[in-house]
Design a protein around this motif. Structure first.
Motif, PDB file in Angstrom:
ATOM      1  N   ARG A 197     -10.789  -4.391 -14.384  1.00 47.29           N
ATOM      2  CA  ARG A 197     -10.931  -2.970 -14.069  1.00 47.29           C
ATOM      3  C   ARG A 197      -9.560  -2.298 -13.939  1.00 47.29           C
ATOM      4  N   ALA A 198      -8.646  -2.991 -13.254  1.00 47.20           N
ATOM      5  CA  ALA A 198      -7.299  -2.428 -13.100  1.00 47.20           C
ATOM      6  C   ALA A 198      -6.598  -2.340 -14.459  1.00 47.20           C
TER       7      ALA A 198
ATOM      8  N   ASN B  99     -13.462  -5.148  -3.866  1.00 47.22           N
ATOM      9  CA  ASN B  99     -13.835  -3.725  -3.849  1.00 47.22           C
ATOM     10  C   ASN B  99     -14.402  -3.212  -5.164  1.00 47.22           C
ATOM     11  N   LEU B 100     -15.243  -4.007  -5.802  1.00 44.99           N
ATOM     12  CA  LEU B 100     -15.930  -3.497  -6.994  1.00 44.99           C
ATOM     13  C   LEU B 100     -16.940  -2.448  -6.563  1.00 44.99           C
TER      14      LEU B 100
ATOM     15  N   ARG C  69      -0.885   7.071  -9.792  1.00 41.79           N
ATOM     16  CA  ARG C  69      -1.692   5.874  -9.507  1.00 41.79           C
ATOM     17  C   ARG C  69      -2.326   5.294 -10.766  1.00 41.79           C
ATOM     18  N   LYS C  70      -2.531   6.133 -11.784  1.00 36.42           N
ATOM     19  CA  LYS C  70      -3.090   5.601 -13.032  1.00 36.42           C
ATOM     20  C   LYS C  70      -2.136   4.594 -13.682  1.00 36.42           C
TER      21      LYS C  70
ATOM     22  N   THR D 209      -2.331  11.276  -7.993  1.00 30.46           N
ATOM     23  CA  THR D 209      -3.423  10.644  -8.759  1.00 30.46           C
ATOM     24  C   THR D 209      -2.944  10.247 -10.153  1.00 30.46           C
TER      25      THR D 209
ATOM     26  N   MET E  28      -4.122  -1.706  -8.753  1.00 28.75           N
ATOM     27  CA  MET E  28      -4.106  -2.529  -7.541  1.00 28.75           C
ATOM     28  C   MET E  28      -5.319  -3.447  -7.514  1.00 28.75           C
TER      29      MET E  28
ATOM     30  N   MET F  21      -7.012   0.694 -17.192  1.00 30.40           N
ATOM     31  CA  MET F  21      -6.254   1.954 -17.140  1.00 30.40           C
ATOM     32  C   MET F  21      -4.892   1.816 -17.815  1.00 30.40           C
TER      33      MET F  21
ATOM     34  N   ARG G 161       0.824  -1.215   0.000  1.00 31.75           N
ATOM     35  CA  ARG G 161       0.000   0.000   0.000  1.00 31.75           C
ATOM     36  C   ARG G 161       0.859   1.268   0.000  1.00 31.75           C
TER      37      ARG G 161
ATOM     38  N   LEU H  59      -1.340   4.469  -0.807  1.00 33.03           N
ATOM     39  CA  LEU H  59      -2.551   4.345   0.016  1.00 33.03           C
ATOM     40  C   LEU H  59      -2.141   4.478   1.479  1.00 33.03           C
TER      41      LEU H  59
ATOM     42  N   ASN I 114       1.646   2.459  -3.737  1.00 31.05           N
ATOM     43  CA  ASN I 114       0.782   3.399  -4.472  1.00 31.05           C
ATOM     44  C   ASN I 114       0.233   4.478  -3.534  1.00 31.05           C
TER      45      ASN I 114
ATOM     46  N   PHE J 188      -7.379  -5.961  -4.869  1.00 30.26           N
ATOM     47  CA  PHE J 188      -7.518  -6.105  -3.423  1.00 30.26           C
ATOM     48  C   PHE J 188      -8.019  -7.496  -3.033  1.00 30.26           C
TER      49      PHE J 188
END
Ligand SMILES: Nc1ncnc2c1ncn2[C@@H]1O[C@H](COP(=O)(O)OP(=O)(O)OP(=O)(O)O)[C@@H](O)[C@H]1O
Ligand SMILES: [Mg+2]
Lengths: 244, 232
Positions: free
Chosen positions: A151-152, A89-90, A78-79, A75, A83, A155, A47, A52, A50, A85
């Motif tokens: 999803r990750a 965490n959808l 981070r793109k 930000t 990450m 990007m 963490r 967090l 990135n 999890f």
């Protein structure tokens, strides 16, 4: 130059020191697996990478730039570093497709049609195309995790961080997720994976890092660490987890 | 005792129907204002600026610590006087007056806004922190995360409670009789004092309130079940 250089990284929560003087270099295309007992600081380290968690000391250089000094620009950083999890965490109020195409549209200014096309392609890659229009809470954990990976990937990250991606899954669902991760590794993705899946570490990792009490105790290729660990603590940990 | 129902129906009935119009008007606008205020308060409370936070807490405590009826009086009688006095300092005569209905809407907006802000706030805190982290990890800013991934589920989860507040507000409009809003209670009171049909008048009044609030409560229960369907 290494893609990521971690120099003297430390992290404390109040007076609890969780990471101590961590030094690592991660090359482009490498798959690095991190193992270690519970509470050894694996998640905290991931963490920090990135931001967090904010490191208490040290530097993290990404492509030569110290990301701990980015301020609001974090930000943008981070793109480039995705990450995944433990608990997926959808975004619960959005469909699977929206989960995957939302960030590229909103953050990368990608057109809607192009983003959708790309999202569908990624969902195909993780075997979730048929579920594009359902909501996450109707999916199994393994399916949710594969969507989270898509999803990750949407990007176009240069590096992916995984924090125990299969630990929350029923045993029979672990395989599908690991399969997707193996393919990513084969495609040359740079990956840092915290996991208890020793099979994955042995088969896929370029390096296995053993952490204990906030230290990087050992950092070796899997052949070495699994057959001939140098450190007593590594030996003890491995004999415990491999005999389970 | 002889009861005169038909006279009550034919005389008070039409008046109450007009009164329902007033009640709906005040409730709809009062509720909209309270939604806006509650959202602003709840968002303000997520601010990292301690002073803003303290001020908002103080304001909410102030409102929650005083009766709604007193607040109506304050807005209707006191605020215009204070404004007058303030402008007199500059030699300007305002003669400001607030219409009773407007005072009602403002009072409801502020009072219910404070209570509902606490509902939204706890709903915000109940949203899984993983949602925030997932948003941040993709490259969203804290502010974007708040508005895209935290407030929507929080509001959604607040809807059933909002339903209860709406029904309560409808019943609380009876307080507005005290600042001369021609709502249901004031109309009934006037009718009763003129005709001495006290039993009939207040019985009809109670029935009218029931007829409005019971179906609304049902709707909010149904809504709650529907919303349970997705997310937590
Ligand atoms: N936000 C926090 N505040 C305080 N202490 C924390 C916080 N996050 C982690 N810790 C502590 O830091 C230590 C390391 O935690 P971390 O989650 O990094 O371990 P881990 O190696 O990932 O363990 P596990 O295998 O159980 O996931 C633990 O003692 C934990 O209690
Ligand atoms: Mg962990």
């Amino acid at each position: 130059m290494a893609m990521m250089q971690i120099k003297n990284l430390s992290k404390s929560f109040d007076d609890l020191q969780v990471l101590r003087d961590i030094n690592l270099e991660i090359e482009k295309g490498q798959v690095v697996v991190i193992i270690g007992p519970s509470g050894s600081g694996k998640s905290t380290m991931l963490r920090c990478l990135n931001l967090l968690e904010t490191p208490s000391g040290g530097e993290i250089l990404y492509q030569g730039n110290d990301i701990t000094k980015l301020g609001k620009l974090v930000t943008d950083y981070r793109k480039h570093v995705g990450m995944v999890f433990q608990r997926f965490n959808l975004f619960q109020l959005h469909t699977v497709l929206e989960n995957v195409m939302m960030a590229p549209i909103q953050l990368n200014k990608m057109g809607k049609t192009a983003a959708k096309e790309k999202a569908m392609e990624l969902l195909g890659k993780v075997g979730m195309k048929e579920k594009a229009d359902v909501y996450p809470d109707t999916l199994s954990g393994g399916q949710q995790q594969r969507v989270a990976i898509a999803r990750a990937l949407a990007m176009d990250p240069e590096m992916l961080l995984f924090d125990e991606p299969t630990s929350a899954l029923d045993p029979e669902l672990v395989g599908d997720v690991l399969e997707v991760m193996k393919r990513l590794a084969a495609d040359g993705m740079t990956m840092i994976v915290v996991t208890h899946e020793m099979g994955f570490a042995r088969d896929v990792a370029d390096r296995v890092i053993f952490m204990d009490e906030g230290y990087v105790v050992e950092d070796e290729p899997p052949e070495v660490i699994f057959t001939n660990p140098k450190n007593e603590r590594t030996k003890e940990f491995l004999s415990r987890v491999l005999n389970e | 005792m002889k009861l005169y129902w038909s006279k009550t129906f034919s005389t008070l009935g039409p008046s109450l129907i007009q009164g329902i119009g007033v009640v709906i008007y005040v409730t709809v606008f009062g509720f909209l204002v309270s939604l806006v205020i509650s959202l602003l308060l709840a968002i303000g409370r997520t601010s990292k600026y301690k002073i803003l936070n303290r001020l908002l807490v103080l304001f909410v405590e102030l409102i929650r610590g005083t009766p709604l009826l007193v607040q109506f009086f304050y807005i209707y009688y006191v605020i215009p006087m204070l404004c007058d006095a303030f402008f007199m300092l500059f030699g300007i005569k305002t003669g400001l007056q607030i219409k009773p209905v407007v005072a009602g809407i403002i009072g409801f907006g502020i009072n219910y806004g404070c209570y509902m802000s606490e509902v939204i706030r706890s709903a915000i805190m109940a949203v899984d922190p993983g949602q925030r982290e997932a948003g941040l990890a993709l490259g969203y800013s804290e502010r974007q995360v708040l508005f895209k991934f935290i407030i929507p589920p929080a509001l959604r989860n607040s809807i059933p409670v909002f339903g209860n507040y709406l029904v309560m507000m409808i019943k609380d409009t009876s307080l507005l009789a005290m600042i001369s809003v021609q709502e249901l209670l004031l109309r009934t009171k006037t009718f009763a004092s003129q005709t001495f049909l006290t039993v009939e008048a207040y019985t009809l009044l109670a029935l009218v309130y029931l007829v409005i609030s019971v179906p609304l409560s049902r709707v909010s229960v149904v809504l709650e079940k529907k919303l349970k369907h997705r997310g937590k």
